[in-house]
Design an enzyme around this catalytic site. Sequence first.
Site, PDB file in Angstrom:
ATOM      1  N   ASP A 144       1.886  -5.052   0.477  1.00  7.15           N
ATOM      2  CA  ASP A 144       1.129  -3.796   0.485  1.00  7.15           C
ATOM      3  C   ASP A 144      -0.094  -3.915   1.377  1.00  7.15           C
ATOM      4  OD1 ASP A 144       2.902  -2.695  -1.274  1.00  7.15           O
ATOM      5  OD2 ASP A 144       1.609  -2.868  -3.042  1.00  7.15           O
ATOM      6  N   LYS A 201       1.943   1.542   0.956  1.00  4.84           N
ATOM      7  CA  LYS A 201       1.397   1.681  -0.390  1.00  4.84           C
ATOM      8  C   LYS A 201      -0.116   1.603  -0.453  1.00  4.84           C
ATOM      9  CE  LYS A 201       3.981   1.949  -3.443  1.00  4.84           C
ATOM     10  NZ  LYS A 201       4.589   3.168  -3.991  1.00  4.84           N
ATOM     11  N   MET A 205      -8.123   4.572  -8.058  1.00  3.74           N
ATOM     12  CA  MET A 205      -7.543   5.621  -7.217  1.00  3.74           C
ATOM     13  C   MET A 205      -8.250   6.969  -7.406  1.00  3.74           C
ATOM     14  SD  MET A 205      -3.567   4.484  -7.833  1.00  3.74           S
ATOM     15  CE  MET A 205      -3.840   4.159  -9.584  1.00  3.74           C
TER      16      MET A 205
END
Length: 513
Positions: free
Chosen positions: A48, A70, A185
Amino acid sequence: MTKRQTKRAEEKREGGRVWLVGAGPGEVGLLTLRGAEVLKQADTVVYDQLVGGGILMRMPEEAEWIDAGKHAGNHRMEQEDINRLLIEKAKEGKRVVRLKGGDPFLFGRGGEEAEALCAAGVPFEVVPGVSSVAAVPAYAGIPVTHRDYTPSVHIVSAHRKRGSKEGVDYKALAALGDVTLVFFMGVRVLKEIAEGLMAAGVEATRAAAVIERGSRWNQRVVTAPLAELPEKAKEEGIGTPALIVVGRVCELASVLSWASKRPLWGRRVWLVRPRGKESALAKKLEGLGAEVLQVPCGKMEAIPAGEESRRVMEELALQQYAWLAFTSAAGVESFFEAFLDAGKDSRRLAGIKIASVGAATSKALRERGILADCEPKAAYGSELAKAMLEQMDAKEKVLLCLPEGVESDCAQTLRVSGIAVQELPLYRIRELPPKWCGLEEVRPQKEDFALFASAAAVRSFTRVIETMGNVEKGRAICIGKKTQQAALDCGWDAVCSQNVSLDSMVEKLLEQS
């Protein structure tokens, strides 16, 4: 076939395996020992973008590298495609490492990948990683738990599964009271998070922080009362990846910000080394706070023994040389391997004087129980020759061990003085296809430093980065004037360390930082 090759053939017949490896928050020292061990043995690495540059550079050059993307706003591969890829590669008999930022089972979708592997009958192992939930705040000086500030910590994902209408339950979070909230996030919806918490009853003055690229050389931290944090983060241009912390523990950031106080914090340093060589210099620099990228631009290869080298080894064993001289630790290592392969050992060197240039070279000799008879204070080939001339007579012959294709100042200086010198090339540096130069995460920047120990390293590294296009060469710290001149010729802003030693290079870097 070697034992290693036989073992791999047996493993392939039995079928492959997948390791779900947590790479930690980004700083290379936070990759676990088990994670590093598994990565080293990988046939295929599916990685990632949240994996730190120093860890990406540790992916085996001979392995297959697959970028799964990702990261926020850029998924090169959908999760279903990643699942299929892991299964396919394992069924080809490969050792597959799924390298993920943080911990694979904490917002890393490792659970989904494990389910897919189970359903396909593919064996797998999970290698937990150091989670960003505690490590990133720690690097910003924020302990997520503290008896005087909070009774608990709560982890929240601000990102929801595609198609889900369920949002963050801010009322439930506010009802928890004076706790620490860590949002993953959430940087794109920071304003929504702050407003949602305040509307649910969290005081506008509660301490909060947003941490961008936590634990990395380019980490940035913004602290403010909850109501002011979104605007302040916008002013600073904070982007992804970032972690949001809300809670009184954020008040400690200004007091406990230990990482940013290290002398090389915020510096990224490139070290060009043959693959497979561990770097004491890298460890020293990392201890001072720098992020170190060890560049595997080449691999040291022993030159197969030919008729000439066998003749020279026999002459040495028969005491036909008065001096044996080394200019590098690699030369010492290559010589003793070749000498043993010729059926001789160090007892055959009795009576022959040993000359060495550089602390690393002398250390390599000491590790073999040999103290150099001649070691100049200044670690240059010409200085080695001058020191030897003070201890020898004109009839003595010298065997000089060195890498292939190198013009030796030591040999030239000795020959000018009438000394007979036999040069013995023992190893060469083979350049490898530089897979790492395709990684955007490790793209060189003008603010970076590069440390070079040889002119060959300068030229090799420069050739590689010039293939990346529009790369500005930064500052270079060089051992020796020849290396510095090579760096200047290649367009680097180069300076030379005071002495030919690792400590001297570090001192020069600290001076330039």
